[in-house]
Design an enzyme around this catalytic site. Structure first.
Site, PDB file in Angstrom:
ATOM      1  NE  ARG A   1       3.216  37.797 -65.928  1.00  0.00           N
ATOM      2  CZ  ARG A   1       2.409  38.681 -66.507  1.00  0.00           C
ATOM      3  NH1 ARG A   1       2.329  39.874 -66.032  1.00  0.00           N
ATOM      4  NH2 ARG A   1       1.676  38.365 -67.550  1.00  0.00           N
TER       5      ARG A   1
ATOM      6  CE  LYS B   1      10.447  29.568 -92.871  1.00  0.00           C
ATOM      7  NZ  LYS B   1      11.862  29.730 -93.210  1.00  0.00           N
TER       8      LYS B   1
ATOM      9  NE  ARG C   1       5.358  29.627 -70.720  1.00  0.00           N
ATOM     10  CZ  ARG C   1       4.843  30.629 -69.998  1.00  0.00           C
ATOM     11  NH1 ARG C   1       4.150  31.573 -70.596  1.00  0.00           N
ATOM     12  NH2 ARG C   1       5.038  30.685 -68.700  1.00  0.00           N
TER      13      ARG C   1
HETATM   14  N1  ASP Z   1       1.544  32.859 -66.782  1.00  0.00           N
HETATM   15  C1  ASP Z   1       0.938  31.665 -66.254  1.00  0.00           C
HETATM   16  C2  ASP Z   1       1.206  30.476 -67.162  1.00  0.00           C
HETATM   17  O1  ASP Z   1       1.943  30.599 -68.109  1.00  0.00           O
HETATM   18  C3  ASP Z   1      -0.510  31.834 -65.942  1.00  0.00           C
HETATM   19  C4  ASP Z   1      -1.395  32.208 -67.089  1.00  0.00           C
HETATM   20  O2  ASP Z   1      -0.983  32.255 -68.242  1.00  0.00           O
HETATM   21  O3  ASP Z   1      -2.562  32.488 -66.795  1.00  0.00           O
HETATM   22  O4  ASP Z   1       0.680  29.421 -66.912  1.00  0.00           O
END
Ligand code: ASP
Length: 311
Positions: free
Chosen positions: A54, A82, A104
């Site tokens: 998502r 790597k 992320r």
């Molecule tokens: N998608 C959310 C997160 O990245 C919740 C999960 O992964 O459970 O934190």
């Protein structure tokens, strides 16, 4: 946007209430009238060191709707595998003339480190167990669409609180806007420190009192990937005590909404009948995610143009 946050979006904890409100208002305006392509000619890097469906897609769709070009890098298909260090990767990619970095990472604080070393906005799309600011923003937006307010609402957040960046970001945002937040989970996944976080935050180890009269029920996945030991005896036992089933949901207000950030594991933290019930706004959360991420990108990359257009 707080800290060095006027240039970045790193977490909800560093955001003042007016900055949050402005993003929510801008997302609402974009829902009424699609935004102009203010980011035409800009390039946004989407750098994900952890899996995502998502959030990554939503940021890409949001950036493209604003006219930006996106470059996506995922850990498993890059030199990250790597062993290249985070900062070396970021410097390399920054050299490709990107105007923003959406990232992320499995380590809490990683986007904060990157933000100190680059001259472009950094957006935290989830760092370890720490924060997931755009998730909390889209959750607040979704609650407002249904309830018209946040102040005074009883919001139950149920599941693996300990490992959840979604719980932390929501906790900051919702309590700052005057909601009563009831955290609920087994003691190993909801340590006592959470109770000390402040007024308006309750901790429950039993589901029934947490759900009783709740206006919003937010269900969280068990973050197995962050566990190096067993935090509860068995999945069956977890389901027995904490799964939000249709029967248990009847304890909440009849007009309560059910939320989940996804990915959701049906039959574990949430019953399939709850996930698909008319009370569920889980798909709407996904739609709202694009609006919120457009508002964030516009705010960070084209604040002056955006203000001029909305004047
Ligand atoms: N998608 C959310 C997160 O990245 C919740 C999960 O992964 O459970 O934190």
């Amino acid at each position: 946007m707080g800290e060095s946050q006027s240039r970045h979006l790193l977490g909800i904890a560093g955001l003042e209430r007016p900055a949050i409100q402005a993003l929510l208002d801008r997302a609402a305006a974009m829902q009424r009238r699609p935004p102009e392509k203010l980011l035409a000619g800009r390039r946004v890097l989407v750098l994900f060191y952890e899996p995502s469906t998502r959030t990554r897609t939503s940021f890409e769709v949001a950036a493209r709707r604003l006219g930006a070009e996106t470059v996506s890098v995922t850990a498993s298909a890059s030199s990250i595998e790597k062993g290249e260090s985070l900062l070396d990767t970021v410097y390399t990619l920054r050299a490709m003339a990107v105007d923003a970095i959406i990232m992320r990472h499995g380590e809490s604080g990683a986007p904060f480190l990157v933000a100190r070393h680059v001259d472009v906005p950094v957006i935290n799309a989830g760092d370890g167990m720490h924060e997931h600011p755009t998730q909390a923003l889209l959750d607040a937006f979704t609650i407002l669409r249904h309830k018209g307010r946040i102040a005074g609402l009883n919001v139950a957040i149920v599941g693996d609180i300990l490992h959840s960046r979604v719980a932390r970001s929501n906790l900051w945002l919702l309590s700052r806007f005057g909601a009563r937040v009831r955290l609920c989970g087994p003691p190993s996944l909801l340590p006592a420190e959470f109770a000390a976080l402040g007024a308006g935050i309750e901790c429950h180890h039993q589901l029934e009192p947490a759900l009783d009269g709740a206006d919003v029920v937010m269900v969280l996945r068990i973050q197995m990937e962050r566990m190096r030991e067993a935090f509860f005896p068995s999945e069956a036992e977890y389901v027995h005590y904490y799964s939000v089933t249709a029967e248990r949901l009847r304890l909440a207000r009849p007009d309560a909404i059910v939320m989940h950030p996804g990915p959701m594991i049906r039959g574990v933290e949430i019953g399939a009948e709850v996930a698909d019930s008319p009370q569920s706004v889980i798909r709407e959360q996904v739609e709202n995610g694009v609006l919120i991420r457009m508002a964030v990108l516009e705010q960070l990359l084209a604040p002056a143009e955006a203000a001029e257009k909305s004047a």
